[in-house]
Design a protein around this motif. Structure first.
Motif, PDB file in Angstrom:
ATOM      1  N   ARG A  78      85.485-115.196  44.928  1.00 24.71           N
ATOM      2  CA  ARG A  78      86.783-115.432  45.592  1.00 24.71           C
ATOM      3  C   ARG A  78      87.653-114.187  45.510  1.00 24.71           C
ATOM      4  O   ARG A  78      88.336-113.819  46.469  1.00 24.71           O
ATOM      5  CB  ARG A  78      87.501-116.617  44.935  1.00 24.71           C
ATOM      6  CG  ARG A  78      86.918-117.977  45.307  1.00 24.71           C
ATOM      7  CD  ARG A  78      87.881-119.096  44.958  1.00 24.71           C
ATOM      8  NE  ARG A  78      88.156-119.157  43.540  1.00 24.71           N
ATOM      9  CZ  ARG A  78      87.434-119.869  42.671  1.00 24.71           C
ATOM     10  NH1 ARG A  78      86.392-120.581  43.100  1.00 24.71           N
ATOM     11  NH2 ARG A  78      87.741-119.899  41.393  1.00 24.71           N
ATOM     12  N   GLU A  79      87.621-113.557  44.355  1.00 27.84           N
ATOM     13  CA  GLU A  79      88.426-112.351  44.167  1.00 27.84           C
ATOM     14  C   GLU A  79      87.954-111.242  45.102  1.00 27.84           C
ATOM     15  O   GLU A  79      88.760-110.545  45.725  1.00 27.84           O
ATOM     16  CB  GLU A  79      88.321-111.880  42.711  1.00 27.84           C
ATOM     17  CG  GLU A  79      89.144-110.624  42.410  1.00 27.84           C
ATOM     18  CD  GLU A  79      88.989-110.184  40.964  1.00 27.84           C
ATOM     19  OE1 GLU A  79      89.136-108.987  40.722  1.00 27.84           O
ATOM     20  OE2 GLU A  79      88.717-111.032  40.109  1.00 27.84           O
ATOM     21  N   ARG A 137      87.687-107.039  33.723  1.00 33.05           N
ATOM     22  CA  ARG A 137      86.911-108.110  34.345  1.00 33.05           C
ATOM     23  C   ARG A 137      85.453-108.060  33.882  1.00 33.05           C
ATOM     24  O   ARG A 137      84.839-109.079  33.572  1.00 33.05           O
ATOM     25  CB  ARG A 137      86.975-107.995  35.870  1.00 33.05           C
ATOM     26  CG  ARG A 137      86.353-109.191  36.578  1.00 33.05           C
ATOM     27  CD  ARG A 137      86.295-109.001  38.063  1.00 33.05           C
ATOM     28  NE  ARG A 137      85.372-107.930  38.419  1.00 33.05           N
ATOM     29  CZ  ARG A 137      85.024-107.659  39.685  1.00 33.05           C
ATOM     30  NH1 ARG A 137      85.557-108.351  40.667  1.00 33.05           N
ATOM     31  NH2 ARG A 137      84.179-106.685  39.950  1.00 33.05           N
ATOM     32  N   LYS A 167      80.999-120.809  37.140  1.00 32.75           N
ATOM     33  CA  LYS A 167      82.441-120.789  37.385  1.00 32.75           C
ATOM     34  C   LYS A 167      82.954-119.371  37.541  1.00 32.75           C
ATOM     35  O   LYS A 167      83.747-119.070  38.442  1.00 32.75           O
ATOM     36  CB  LYS A 167      83.163-121.490  36.228  1.00 32.75           C
ATOM     37  CG  LYS A 167      84.671-121.546  36.413  1.00 32.75           C
ATOM     38  CD  LYS A 167      85.323-122.299  35.263  1.00 32.75           C
ATOM     39  CE  LYS A 167      86.827-122.365  35.433  1.00 32.75           C
ATOM     40  NZ  LYS A 167      87.488-123.082  34.328  1.00 32.75           N
ATOM     41  N   MET A 168      82.533-118.466  36.682  1.00 36.86           N
ATOM     42  CA  MET A 168      83.005-117.087  36.736  1.00 36.86           C
ATOM     43  C   MET A 168      82.486-116.376  37.977  1.00 36.86           C
ATOM     44  O   MET A 168      83.164-115.530  38.561  1.00 36.86           O
ATOM     45  CB  MET A 168      82.561-116.351  35.470  1.00 36.86           C
ATOM     46  CG  MET A 168      83.253-116.837  34.201  1.00 36.86           C
ATOM     47  SD  MET A 168      85.065-116.727  34.305  1.00 36.86           S
ATOM     48  CE  MET A 168      85.261-114.969  34.423  1.00 36.86           C
ATOM     49  N   GLU A 203      81.865-117.808  40.857  1.00 36.33           N
ATOM     50  CA  GLU A 203      82.674-118.299  41.976  1.00 36.33           C
ATOM     51  C   GLU A 203      84.027-117.607  42.002  1.00 36.33           C
ATOM     52  O   GLU A 203      84.547-117.244  43.054  1.00 36.33           O
ATOM     53  CB  GLU A 203      82.853-119.813  41.864  1.00 36.33           C
ATOM     54  CG  GLU A 203      81.570-120.602  42.117  1.00 36.33           C
ATOM     55  CD  GLU A 203      81.766-122.101  41.888  1.00 36.33           C
ATOM     56  OE1 GLU A 203      82.821-122.472  41.336  1.00 36.33           O
ATOM     57  OE2 GLU A 203      80.861-122.875  42.245  1.00 36.33           O
ATOM     58  N   GLN A 204      84.609-117.447  40.802  1.00 34.63           N
ATOM     59  CA  GLN A 204      85.909-116.782  40.700  1.00 34.63           C
ATOM     60  C   GLN A 204      85.799-115.330  41.153  1.00 34.63           C
ATOM     61  O   GLN A 204      86.669-114.819  41.873  1.00 34.63           O
ATOM     62  CB  GLN A 204      86.421-116.835  39.257  1.00 34.63           C
ATOM     63  CG  GLN A 204      87.795-116.187  39.082  1.00 34.63           C
ATOM     64  CD  GLN A 204      88.298-116.307  37.642  1.00 34.63           C
ATOM     65  OE1 GLN A 204      87.843-117.161  36.895  1.00 34.63           O
ATOM     66  NE2 GLN A 204      89.215-115.442  37.275  1.00 34.63           N
ATOM     67  N   ALA A 205      84.710-114.665  40.748  1.00 32.83           N
ATOM     68  CA  ALA A 205      84.508-113.267  41.133  1.00 32.83           C
ATOM     69  C   ALA A 205      84.316-113.145  42.634  1.00 32.83           C
ATOM     70  O   ALA A 205      84.820-112.217  43.278  1.00 32.83           O
ATOM     71  CB  ALA A 205      83.295-112.688  40.393  1.00 32.83           C
TER      72      ALA A 205
END
Length: 220
Positions: A180-181, A128, A173-174, A176-178
């Motif tokens: 959420r994860e 990641r 975007k990344m 936000e993804q991080a």
């Protein structure tokens, strides 16, 4: 009278046949009274025999020697059957408690495994971080081991193609993804921890119940 199983069933047949032989023709009245004495838990065997014989002697002049010996044997049989039934119920209860304790332990172990599964492995973190680093994030880790994102330029060259690309949108975007994860992992950890805590509490209660039952059995 309370139900005593096979012994009581056999006794009722015997007493109906026996009472007339010692001069007692009102079988229903006498048999019911005698059965009531024999079913009494508060009296010992000797008291029951004396109570029955004293009652019967007042109603007949026949010799009761054989009848008295038979009554003693019936009382012994009743006591043995009741003790066997009590032990059987206690054994069944202990077996059920053992099964519940075993199940609780298995669930606790399962929850431990689930808790491990939701942890990010070192390899997953490495992959990641490499992915995020490609889009120009500073690789600064916070106290939880998660990336802290920096304010890099909006454009940089793709290492693979050498072509400039706008990383601002990708960065957002990344991130936000991080996020959420991270939220998902935190939630799964909490759920697993709650399950583990409930399993431990149940196991503790089952152990306490088992100890109490053992003490009760020892007093018996």
């Amino acid at each position: 009278a309370r139900n005593m199983g096979k012994a009581l069933e056999d006794f009722r047949k015997w007493i109906v046949e026996t009472l007339p032989t010692i001069g007692l023709t009102d079988v229903e009245v006498y048999s019911e009274y005698i059965e009531g004495i024999m079913s009494e838990d508060s009296s010992d065997a000797e008291e029951k025999v004396d109570g029955i014989i004293g009652f019967v002697e007042s109603a007949t002049e026949n010799d009761l020697t054989s009848f008295k010996e038979s009554i003693k044997k019936w009382i012994e049989r009743f006591s043995a059957e009741k003790e066997e039934e009590k032990n059987s119920k206690l054994k069944k209860k202990m077996e059920e408690d053992e099964m519940r304790l075993k199940k609780s332990k298995e669930e606790s172990e399962k929850h431990q495994e689930e808790l491990k599964d939701v942890q990010l492995s070192k390899e997953e973190r490495k992959k990641r971080n490499e992915l995020l680093a490609r889009y120009a994030y500073e690789e600064n880790l916070d106290e939880n081991g998660d990336l802290v994102f920096g304010d890099d330029k909006e454009t940089q060259k793709d290492p693979a193609t050498g072509i400039e690309m706008n990383t601002n949108a990708l960065r957002v975007k990344m991130k936000e993804q991080a996020d959420r994860e991270k939220s998902k992992v935190a939630h799964e950890k909490k759920v697993a921890k709650d399950k583990e805590q409930r399993a431990k509490e149940l196991e503790k209660k089952e152990k306490e119940k088992k100890r109490t039952q053992k003490k009760e059995k020892q007093r018996l």
